[in-house]
Design a protein around this motif. Sequence first.
Motif, PDB file in Angstrom:
ATOM      1  N   LEU A 128       0.830  -1.205   0.000  1.00  0.00           N
ATOM      2  CA  LEU A 128       0.000   0.000   0.000  1.00  0.00           C
ATOM      3  C   LEU A 128       0.865   1.257   0.000  1.00  0.00           C
ATOM      4  O   LEU A 128       0.575   2.227  -0.711  1.00  0.00           O
ATOM      5  N   VAL A 129       1.936   1.245   0.786  1.00  0.00           N
ATOM      6  CA  VAL A 129       2.855   2.392   0.804  1.00  0.00           C
ATOM      7  C   VAL A 129       3.513   2.546  -0.561  1.00  0.00           C
ATOM      8  O   VAL A 129       3.648   3.659  -1.078  1.00  0.00           O
ATOM      9  N   GLN A 130       3.910   1.441  -1.175  1.00  0.00           N
ATOM     10  CA  GLN A 130       4.526   1.518  -2.500  1.00  0.00           C
ATOM     11  C   GLN A 130       3.548   2.077  -3.526  1.00  0.00           C
ATOM     12  O   GLN A 130       3.930   2.903  -4.366  1.00  0.00           O
ATOM     13  N   ARG A 131       2.290   1.657  -3.468  1.00  0.00           N
ATOM     14  CA  ARG A 131       1.278   2.172  -4.396  1.00  0.00           C
ATOM     15  C   ARG A 131       1.089   3.674  -4.194  1.00  0.00           C
ATOM     16  O   ARG A 131       1.001   4.446  -5.149  1.00  0.00           O
ATOM     17  N   ASN A 132       1.040   4.085  -2.923  1.00  0.00           N
ATOM     18  CA  ASN A 132       0.893   5.497  -2.603  1.00  0.00           C
ATOM     19  C   ASN A 132       2.091   6.299  -3.120  1.00  0.00           C
ATOM     20  O   ASN A 132       1.926   7.371  -3.706  1.00  0.00           O
ATOM     21  N   LEU A 133       3.285   5.767  -2.929  1.00  0.00           N
ATOM     22  CA  LEU A 133       4.494   6.431  -3.404  1.00  0.00           C
ATOM     23  C   LEU A 133       4.481   6.548  -4.925  1.00  0.00           C
ATOM     24  O   LEU A 133       4.791   7.600  -5.490  1.00  0.00           O
ATOM     25  N   PHE A 134       4.093   5.481  -5.609  1.00  0.00           N
ATOM     26  CA  PHE A 134       4.002   5.510  -7.065  1.00  0.00           C
ATOM     27  C   PHE A 134       3.029   6.599  -7.521  1.00  0.00           C
ATOM     28  O   PHE A 134       3.323   7.374  -8.439  1.00  0.00           O
ATOM     29  N   THR A 135       1.864   6.671  -6.879  1.00  0.00           N
ATOM     30  CA  THR A 135       0.851   7.656  -7.252  1.00  0.00           C
ATOM     31  C   THR A 135       1.385   9.071  -7.079  1.00  0.00           C
ATOM     32  O   THR A 135       1.246   9.915  -7.970  1.00  0.00           O
ATOM     33  N   LEU A 136       2.009   9.334  -5.934  1.00  0.00           N
ATOM     34  CA  LEU A 136       2.535  10.678  -5.674  1.00  0.00           C
ATOM     35  C   LEU A 136       3.718  11.005  -6.582  1.00  0.00           C
ATOM     36  O   LEU A 136       3.849  12.138  -7.057  1.00  0.00           O
ATOM     37  N   GLN A 137       4.574  10.029  -6.834  1.00  0.00           N
ATOM     38  CA  GLN A 137       5.722  10.243  -7.713  1.00  0.00           C
ATOM     39  C   GLN A 137       5.249  10.549  -9.144  1.00  0.00           C
ATOM     40  O   GLN A 137       5.745  11.475  -9.790  1.00  0.00           O
ATOM     41  N   ASN A 138       4.278   9.800  -9.610  1.00  0.00           N
ATOM     42  CA  ASN A 138       3.719  10.023 -10.933  1.00  0.00           C
ATOM     43  C   ASN A 138       3.085  11.405 -11.022  1.00  0.00           C
ATOM     44  O   ASN A 138       3.241  12.118 -12.017  1.00  0.00           O
ATOM     45  N   ARG A 139       2.387  11.784  -9.965  1.00  0.00           N
ATOM     46  CA  ARG A 139       1.766  13.110  -9.920  1.00  0.00           C
ATOM     47  C   ARG A 139       2.827  14.206  -9.991  1.00  0.00           C
ATOM     48  O   ARG A 139       2.671  15.192 -10.712  1.00  0.00           O
ATOM     49  N   LEU A 140       3.914  14.054  -9.266  1.00  0.00           N
ATOM     50  CA  LEU A 140       4.994  15.046  -9.268  1.00  0.00           C
ATOM     51  C   LEU A 140       5.606  15.184 -10.661  1.00  0.00           C
ATOM     52  O   LEU A 140       5.784  16.293 -11.168  1.00  0.00           O
ATOM     53  N   VAL A 141       5.919  14.052 -11.286  1.00  0.00           N
ATOM     54  CA  VAL A 141       6.507  14.083 -12.637  1.00  0.00           C
ATOM     55  C   VAL A 141       5.542  14.749 -13.619  1.00  0.00           C
ATOM     56  O   VAL A 141       5.952  15.578 -14.429  1.00  0.00           O
ATOM     57  N   ASN A 142       4.260  14.416 -13.552  1.00  0.00           N
ATOM     58  CA  ASN A 142       3.275  15.032 -14.440  1.00  0.00           C
ATOM     59  C   ASN A 142       3.172  16.538 -14.221  1.00  0.00           C
ATOM     60  O   ASN A 142       3.064  17.304 -15.181  1.00  0.00           O
ATOM     61  N   THR A 143       3.209  16.959 -12.961  1.00  0.00           N
ATOM     62  CA  THR A 143       3.114  18.382 -12.649  1.00  0.00           C
ATOM     63  C   THR A 143       4.290  19.151 -13.238  1.00  0.00           C
ATOM     64  O   THR A 143       4.126  20.248 -13.759  1.00  0.00           O
ATOM     65  N   ILE A 144       5.464  18.555 -13.175  1.00  0.00           N
ATOM     66  CA  ILE A 144       6.668  19.221 -13.658  1.00  0.00           C
ATOM     67  C   ILE A 144       6.777  19.174 -15.178  1.00  0.00           C
ATOM     68  O   ILE A 144       7.167  20.152 -15.811  1.00  0.00           O
ATOM     69  N   SER A 145       6.412  18.057 -15.779  1.00  0.00           N
ATOM     70  CA  SER A 145       6.746  17.842 -17.187  1.00  0.00           C
ATOM     71  C   SER A 145       5.597  18.000 -18.177  1.00  0.00           C
ATOM     72  O   SER A 145       5.838  18.057 -19.378  1.00  0.00           O
ATOM     73  N   LYS A 146       4.366  18.067 -17.721  1.00  0.00           N
ATOM     74  CA  LYS A 146       3.236  18.087 -18.657  1.00  0.00           C
ATOM     75  C   LYS A 146       2.493  19.420 -18.618  1.00  0.00           C
ATOM     76  O   LYS A 146       2.466  20.097 -17.592  1.00  0.00           O
ATOM     77  N   SER A 147       1.874  19.729 -19.734  1.00  0.00           N
ATOM     78  CA  SER A 147       1.031  20.924 -19.804  1.00  0.00           C
ATOM     79  C   SER A 147      -0.216  20.702 -18.940  1.00  0.00           C
ATOM     80  O   SER A 147      -0.556  19.563 -18.591  1.00  0.00           O
ATOM     81  N   ALA A 148      -0.902  21.788 -18.645  1.00  0.00           N
ATOM     82  CA  ALA A 148      -2.120  21.683 -17.839  1.00  0.00           C
ATOM     83  C   ALA A 148      -3.163  20.793 -18.526  1.00  0.00           C
ATOM     84  O   ALA A 148      -3.838  20.003 -17.870  1.00  0.00           O
ATOM     85  N   SER A 149      -3.267  20.905 -19.850  1.00  0.00           N
ATOM     86  CA  SER A 149      -4.231  20.061 -20.584  1.00  0.00           C
ATOM     87  C   SER A 149      -3.876  18.589 -20.455  1.00  0.00           C
ATOM     88  O   SER A 149      -4.749  17.748 -20.215  1.00  0.00           O
ATOM     89  N   ASP A 150      -2.581  18.278 -20.602  1.00  0.00           N
ATOM     90  CA  ASP A 150      -2.141  16.889 -20.470  1.00  0.00           C
ATOM     91  C   ASP A 150      -2.312  16.384 -19.044  1.00  0.00           C
ATOM     92  O   ASP A 150      -2.642  15.213 -18.821  1.00  0.00           O
ATOM     93  N   ARG A 151      -2.110  17.255 -18.063  1.00  0.00           N
ATOM     94  CA  ARG A 151      -2.329  16.857 -16.659  1.00  0.00           C
ATOM     95  C   ARG A 151      -3.791  16.505 -16.430  1.00  0.00           C
ATOM     96  O   ARG A 151      -4.109  15.557 -15.723  1.00  0.00           O
ATOM     97  N   TYR A 152      -4.699  17.269 -17.041  1.00  0.00           N
ATOM     98  CA  TYR A 152      -6.116  16.967 -16.897  1.00  0.00           C
ATOM     99  C   TYR A 152      -6.440  15.610 -17.526  1.00  0.00           C
ATOM    100  O   TYR A 152      -7.162  14.801 -16.934  1.00  0.00           O
ATOM    101  N   LEU A 153      -5.895  15.355 -18.702  1.00  0.00           N
ATOM    102  CA  LEU A 153      -6.132  14.066 -19.360  1.00  0.00           C
ATOM    103  C   LEU A 153      -5.597  12.915 -18.518  1.00  0.00           C
ATOM    104  O   LEU A 153      -6.238  11.870 -18.396  1.00  0.00           O
TER     105      LEU A 153
END
Length: 194
Positions: A128-153
């Motif tokens: 469960l901790v690993q899943r949570n870490l994956f979710t937050l890590q993915n969110r961080l990468v998306n926030t930094i690297s993707k446009s707002a439109s791509d983040r919404y998608l």
Amino acid sequence: MSQNIIENITRFIDLSQEEEKIFTDFLTLQTFPKKTVLLREGEICQFEGYIQKGCVRVYYLDDNGFEVTILFAIEDWWISDIASFQEQKPSKLYIETLEDSEIYMLNPTTKEELLEKIPKFERVFRMLVQRNLFTLQNRLVNTISKSASDRYLEFIKVYPSIPQRVAQYYIASYLGVSKEFVSTIRKRLANKGK
């Protein structure tokens, strides 16, 4: 006792009927109306909870006092402030129900007793901790690297039911955009589908 939580656990470990009973005996089912704050900044998180029914969000207040949503949790997800719960230190987060919710709760004592009686639950909580870490890590990468439109998608891929369940301003606070932007992109996507 709902079979859903057993199915959630048995994705990670096998349980005998006796172990299922021991596990469910440690759980407390609590119901919370919409807009209940389960944890406030400065409090020590005293629960790890499995959402049987409902929608919950985790957020913090930025330096300007604006709410920044970092996570949504819906049915079949676990919710907690892991750092506060584990270390028993004050939280920097808020956890709030966005819908009437039913949550199976473990507190620090019952979790420790469960781990003593059935040590293989260590694997469940590690996963469960690993899943949570994956979710937050993915969110961080998306926030930094993707446009707002791509983040919404990406958001609607991860949380397909959330746009119908929560107010647009919560989604905007998750994406770091205005609620007007969310409205515009939703209209644009709807028009593409026609």
